[in-house]
Enzyme design. Structure first.
Site, PDB file in Angstrom:
ATOM      1  N   SER A 115      -1.835  -7.761 -35.465  1.00  0.00           N
ATOM      2  CA  SER A 115      -1.829  -7.835 -34.007  1.00  0.00           C
ATOM      3  C   SER A 115      -0.754  -8.826 -33.565  1.00  0.00           C
ATOM      4  O   SER A 115      -0.095  -9.453 -34.395  1.00  0.00           O
ATOM      5  CB  SER A 115      -3.186  -8.294 -33.492  1.00  0.00           C
ATOM      6  N   LYS A 116      -0.626  -8.967 -32.276  1.00  0.00           N
ATOM      7  CA  LYS A 116       0.370  -9.875 -31.699  1.00  0.00           C
ATOM      8  C   LYS A 116       0.233 -11.292 -32.251  1.00  0.00           C
ATOM      9  O   LYS A 116       1.205 -11.996 -32.431  1.00  0.00           O
ATOM     10  CB  LYS A 116       0.187  -9.912 -30.181  1.00  0.00           C
ATOM     11  N   ARG A 117      -1.002 -11.648 -32.496  1.00  0.00           N
ATOM     12  CA  ARG A 117      -1.323 -12.977 -33.032  1.00  0.00           C
ATOM     13  C   ARG A 117      -0.541 -13.270 -34.327  1.00  0.00           C
ATOM     14  O   ARG A 117      -0.221 -14.409 -34.635  1.00  0.00           O
ATOM     15  CB  ARG A 117      -2.826 -12.966 -33.293  1.00  0.00           C
ATOM     16  N   GLY A 165       2.381 -12.339 -34.918  1.00  0.00           N
ATOM     17  CA  GLY A 165       3.812 -12.273 -34.657  1.00  0.00           C
ATOM     18  C   GLY A 165       4.324 -10.843 -34.615  1.00  0.00           C
ATOM     19  O   GLY A 165       5.528 -10.615 -34.592  1.00  0.00           O
TER      20      GLY A 165
END
Ligand code: GLU
Length: 493
Positions: free
Chosen positions: A253-255, A257
């Site tokens: 996920s975006k978390r 990167g």
């Protein structure tokens, strides 16, 4: 099969901008086609009109182009098996549906969404697997309802028979029992096919030899195999690519990167580095080599070295990889990137410094330190080289040296530099080392003081090289300015 008969495809749905996972699929297919001399096809699976995102097709194609992934057939370039947008192939799917209906392998269904929802609730309550209960299967409904609207078409999954076996190149044989597969929809009431039908029909008509796609599609494959059989088509060879997880082994996920591919471009990652990084998400050359130029990737890419276990997306590895590619870039190429930035917008930049020769010298100086080819990164590393006057925002005396001691050291440096003719690395270094001795200062203190005065920072490229690039006059000028600041501070102390 001849290697040149290999036809693989990347079949994205334009439901968003592509992420690393999607593009990794494209890359593996492309590399396989390149390796074998086969064809790489791009097909846009835009049958779910309600989920289509504006600009997604363009973004998908731009992502491929950025990485240098070209396609032999598909949007823009065309090809013998087009159109390559599923929304333009509706008649082909309709033909397949008509055939299935005629054979008794598909039927019209009148069950409303409400009815399906209560069916699901009931199944949940009874602990039964969810799925359509086949209510309309033998009802013989016609194609249109009373008001002339098209009805949904479902595939009539065989009720009895041996399990459906997916023979996957990566995962081996995977069996699914028939009762687990319900009568799935193949044509929606808007006349658009579902993914399952369109995918099978197109892979057949486009003569796809190998279907290489994300592991999340493995559970759909038994449905596809049933459709291939009912339509009298030979199925392609399947290879489901391993999942990509974050470094904490959670779904990417975006978390972690992970963003859309083109955001990496905008952040300053090089396409060569990104491509090399992506290929290692599931494929390996030999379990140890990490930096692999494209020609070698093409030469060595093989399906047998695609792993089963999830690949881990590690952004620090991408950063490292980017650094490797930046360092191996010709200076001129990096200089082009640097020149591309709009320095004129930056306050204090001396435009007289923006000439090619000077930029090249700057690049040579910072190439080892650049981690991303972005204006922010380059600016933070080079701004002290591009402005006439520094805005000191840091203490000008190095740790462990008082202000007045620093001031007197700088004074000596100025007179030393004013009296030496040559201003190059091979003369600067010995003469300033000698000066440190004379002043009874450690080189750490003396060089630290010079560095702060000349660059306004304590972390810079090698000092003497930097001084040479800045040039004698500017170095001496900066030393004077720093000295004045130190003296003023000393007097107010
Ligand atoms: N349209 C599907 C996707 O976006 C394609 C899956 C497949 O390759 O069969 O992932």
């Amino acid at each position: 099969m001849n290697e040149s008969d290999i036809r693989v495809r990347y079949a994205p749905s334009p439901t968003g901008y592509p992420h690393v996972g999607n593009i990794r699929t494209a890359l593996f297919n492309w590399l396989y086609a390149k390796h074998s001399g086969g064809s790489f096809i791009v097909r846009i699976e835009d049958t779910d009109q309600s989920r289509s995102v504006e600009g997604a097709i363009e973004n998908i194609l731009e992502s491929l182009q950025w990485l240098g992934i070209d396609w032999d057939e598909g949007p823009i370039v065309g090809g013998d098996f087009g159109p390559y947008l599923q929304s333009e192939r509706l008649n082909i799917y309709q033909e397949a549906v008509d055939k299935l209906i005629e054979q008794g392998d598909a039927y019209y269904c009148i069950c409303s969404p409400d009815k399906l929802a209560s069916m699901r609730k009931e199944q949940q309550k009874l602990g039964k697997p969810p799925g359509y209960d086949r209510l309309c299967r033998s009802a013989g409904h016609s194609r249109k309802d009373k008001s002339g609207l098209n009805r949904v078409v479902r595939f009539a999954t065989p009720i009895e028979g041996p399990p459906v076996t997916t023979d996957d190149l990566i995962r081996g044989k995977v069996n699914v029992e028939l009762p687990v597969i319900d009568d799935f929809v193949i044509l929606k009431s808007d006349g658009f096919p579902t993914y399952h039908l369109a995918n099978v029909v197109d892979d057949h008509h486009m003569q796809i030899s190998h279907v290489m796609r994300a592991e999340e599609w493995l559970p759909s494959t038994p449905r596809h195999l049933l459709l291939y059989k009912a339509l009298g088509f030979d199925p392609p060879i399947f290879a489901h690519l391993p999942m990509i997880l974050g470094s904490d082994r959670a779904k990417l996920s975006k978390r972690h990167g992970a963003t859309t591919l083109l955001e990496y471009r905008d952040e300053g990652y090089l396409p060569e580095a990104m491509l090399n990084f992506l290929v290692l998400l599931g494929w390996s050359l030999d379990d140890k080599t990490e930096v692999i130029p494209l020609t070698e990737l093409i030469e060595n890419f093989s399906l047998s070295r695609i792993g089963k276990s999830p690949a881990i997306f590690d952004i620090t590895k991408l950063e490292w990889m980017n650094g490797i590619y930046i360092r191996s870039m010709p200076v001129e190429q990096l200089a082009e990137h640097i020149k591309g930035y709009n320095y004129h917008q930056k306050k204090d930049v001396s435009t007289s410094l923006l000439d090619n020769d000077y930029i090249k010298q700057i690049v040579e100086l910072v190439q080892d330190r650049v981690r991303k080819v972005s204006s922010e990164e380059i600016w933070s590393l080079t701004s002290f080289l591009l402005v006439d006057d520094l805005n000191y925002s840091i203490d000008l005396n190095p740790k462990g040296l008082g202000k007045s001691e620093t001031a007197s050291a700088i004074r000596s440096v100025i007179s030393e530099l004013e009296s030496t003719k040559d201003f190059n690395v091979s003369t600067l270094e010995p003469s300033l080392r000698e000066l440190a001795k004379e002043l009874n200062l450690s080189t750490r203190h003396l060089f630290g003081a010079i560095r702060l005065a000349v660059t306004g920072s304590n972390a810079t490229p090698p000092l003497f090289e930097t001084m040479v690039v800045i040039g004698r006059d500017r170095v001496i000028k900066r030393l004077h300015v720093a000295l004045a600041i130190l003296e003023e501070m000393g007097s107010t102390k």
